[in-house]
Motif scaffolding. Sequence first.
Motif, PDB file in Angstrom:
ATOM      1  N   GLY A 185       8.213  12.447   3.648  1.00 32.29           N
ATOM      2  CA  GLY A 185       8.963  12.738   4.857  1.00 32.29           C
ATOM      3  C   GLY A 185       8.790  11.701   5.939  1.00 32.29           C
ATOM      4  O   GLY A 185       9.399  11.819   7.014  1.00 32.29           O
ATOM      5  N   LEU A 186       7.978  10.670   5.678  1.00 27.90           N
ATOM      6  CA  LEU A 186       7.708   9.650   6.698  1.00 27.90           C
ATOM      7  C   LEU A 186       8.361   8.314   6.373  1.00 27.90           C
ATOM      8  O   LEU A 186       7.967   7.283   6.908  1.00 27.90           O
ATOM      9  CB  LEU A 186       6.191   9.472   6.865  1.00 27.90           C
ATOM     10  N   SER A 187       9.345   8.324   5.490  1.00 26.07           N
ATOM     11  CA  SER A 187      10.070   7.089   5.177  1.00 26.07           C
ATOM     12  C   SER A 187      10.708   6.536   6.447  1.00 26.07           C
ATOM     13  O   SER A 187      11.296   7.278   7.241  1.00 26.07           O
ATOM     14  CB  SER A 187      11.153   7.366   4.135  1.00 26.07           C
ATOM     15  N   GLY A 188      10.580   5.249   6.647  1.00 22.41           N
ATOM     16  CA  GLY A 188      11.114   4.621   7.851  1.00 22.41           C
ATOM     17  C   GLY A 188      10.059   4.377   8.912  1.00 22.41           C
ATOM     18  O   GLY A 188      10.295   3.621   9.855  1.00 22.41           O
ATOM     19  N   ASP A 189       8.896   5.013   8.768  1.00 19.90           N
ATOM     20  CA  ASP A 189       7.787   4.775   9.689  1.00 19.90           C
ATOM     21  C   ASP A 189       7.085   3.491   9.248  1.00 19.90           C
ATOM     22  O   ASP A 189       6.439   3.453   8.207  1.00 19.90           O
ATOM     23  CB  ASP A 189       6.818   5.964   9.637  1.00 19.90           C
ATOM     24  N   ARG A 190       7.202   2.454  10.023  1.00 22.76           N
ATOM     25  CA  ARG A 190       6.680   1.145   9.608  1.00 22.76           C
ATOM     26  C   ARG A 190       5.162   1.132   9.474  1.00 22.76           C
ATOM     27  O   ARG A 190       4.618   0.419   8.639  1.00 22.76           O
ATOM     28  CB  ARG A 190       7.134   0.060  10.595  1.00 22.76           C
ATOM     29  N   PHE A 191       4.489   1.914  10.303  1.00 19.32           N
ATOM     30  CA  PHE A 191       3.029   1.979  10.205  1.00 19.32           C
ATOM     31  C   PHE A 191       2.625   2.604   8.874  1.00 19.32           C
ATOM     32  O   PHE A 191       1.720   2.114   8.187  1.00 19.32           O
ATOM     33  CB  PHE A 191       2.458   2.782  11.368  1.00 19.32           C
ATOM     34  N   VAL A 192       3.299   3.683   8.493  1.00 13.94           N
ATOM     35  CA  VAL A 192       3.007   4.354   7.232  1.00 13.94           C
ATOM     36  C   VAL A 192       3.337   3.436   6.052  1.00 13.94           C
ATOM     37  O   VAL A 192       2.552   3.321   5.097  1.00 13.94           O
ATOM     38  CB  VAL A 192       3.799   5.678   7.120  1.00 13.94           C
ATOM     39  N   GLU A 193       4.492   2.774   6.115  1.00 19.31           N
ATOM     40  CA  GLU A 193       4.892   1.890   5.021  1.00 19.31           C
ATOM     41  C   GLU A 193       3.927   0.724   4.870  1.00 19.31           C
ATOM     42  O   GLU A 193       3.602   0.309   3.747  1.00 19.31           O
ATOM     43  CB  GLU A 193       6.326   1.407   5.247  1.00 19.31           C
ATOM     44  N   ARG A 194       3.437   0.196   5.973  1.00 15.09           N
ATOM     45  CA  ARG A 194       2.453  -0.894   5.890  1.00 15.09           C
ATOM     46  C   ARG A 194       1.122  -0.371   5.337  1.00 15.09           C
ATOM     47  O   ARG A 194       0.472  -1.052   4.541  1.00 15.09           O
ATOM     48  CB  ARG A 194       2.272  -1.506   7.280  1.00 15.09           C
ATOM     49  N   SER A 195       0.729   0.834   5.718  1.00 17.54           N
ATOM     50  CA  SER A 195      -0.517   1.414   5.214  1.00 17.54           C
ATOM     51  C   SER A 195      -0.456   1.616   3.706  1.00 17.54           C
ATOM     52  O   SER A 195      -1.419   1.313   2.986  1.00 17.54           O
ATOM     53  CB  SER A 195      -0.794   2.761   5.915  1.00 17.54           C
TER      54      SER A 195
END
Length: 251
Positions: A185-195
């Motif tokens: 559900g956090l697709s698009g969150d750049r911090f999450v994607e980088r993590s």
Amino acid sequence: MLYWLMKYVLLGPLLRLLWPTKVTGVENIPREGGAILAGNHLAVADSFFMPLHVPRMVRFPAKQEYFTEKGFKGLLKKWFFTGVGQIPIDRTSGSAAQAALDTAIRLLREGHLLGIYPEGTRSPDGRLYKGKTGVARIVLEANVPVVPVITIGTDKVNPIGSKMWRPRRLEVRFGKPLDFSRYQGLSGDRFVERSITDEIMYALMELSGQEYVDMYAAKAKELAAADAAGVSPRVPRQAAAADRVPETKAS
């Protein structure tokens, strides 16, 4: 059918005979369902030797031009790339980057194994470079596990620029699957994607023992080329979509 013919009758036996390979961790590959095999990328040969030792078919999205060339040569190319598990990406509508992402997500939702090189291109010097966050976007959209996989020795078999492969023993290691369902559900969150991407790259670093470089491999190649030419490297403008797309085939 053609894939299995290539793997077990035509190309596979020759590769196994000439390049004996130590393989560990195959049991970490899911027996069914979609999953990403995220690997380090040392040489074109990676896309041959890694799938050879996977009991399931591994798909690699590839540019459509490989499949549409006219004449007998084009027919041979289409036959070969189809036989090694690559499927064409239609780059005529929208950007190639988005087409690659859409194709990868579709394949995973259909239950396929997908081969991805998060570094985006081959390592220029054998070190492990920063991963592109496209792999995380795919993980979040398709909701699949990631199996880190590393190849050792392919850069000696198939050095950049070489036309003939050289004899050498190889090694392929499959690591424990990484579960990122906690980020759904956090697709698009750049911090999450980088993590997520950094966690994948850390797993590859631990599995391979490669030195990690906090820079994109493409940028390292650009700097090396500029240094060799004695000029200042061009500073590219930001291209968010392209920066986020990991390599899904040999480059």
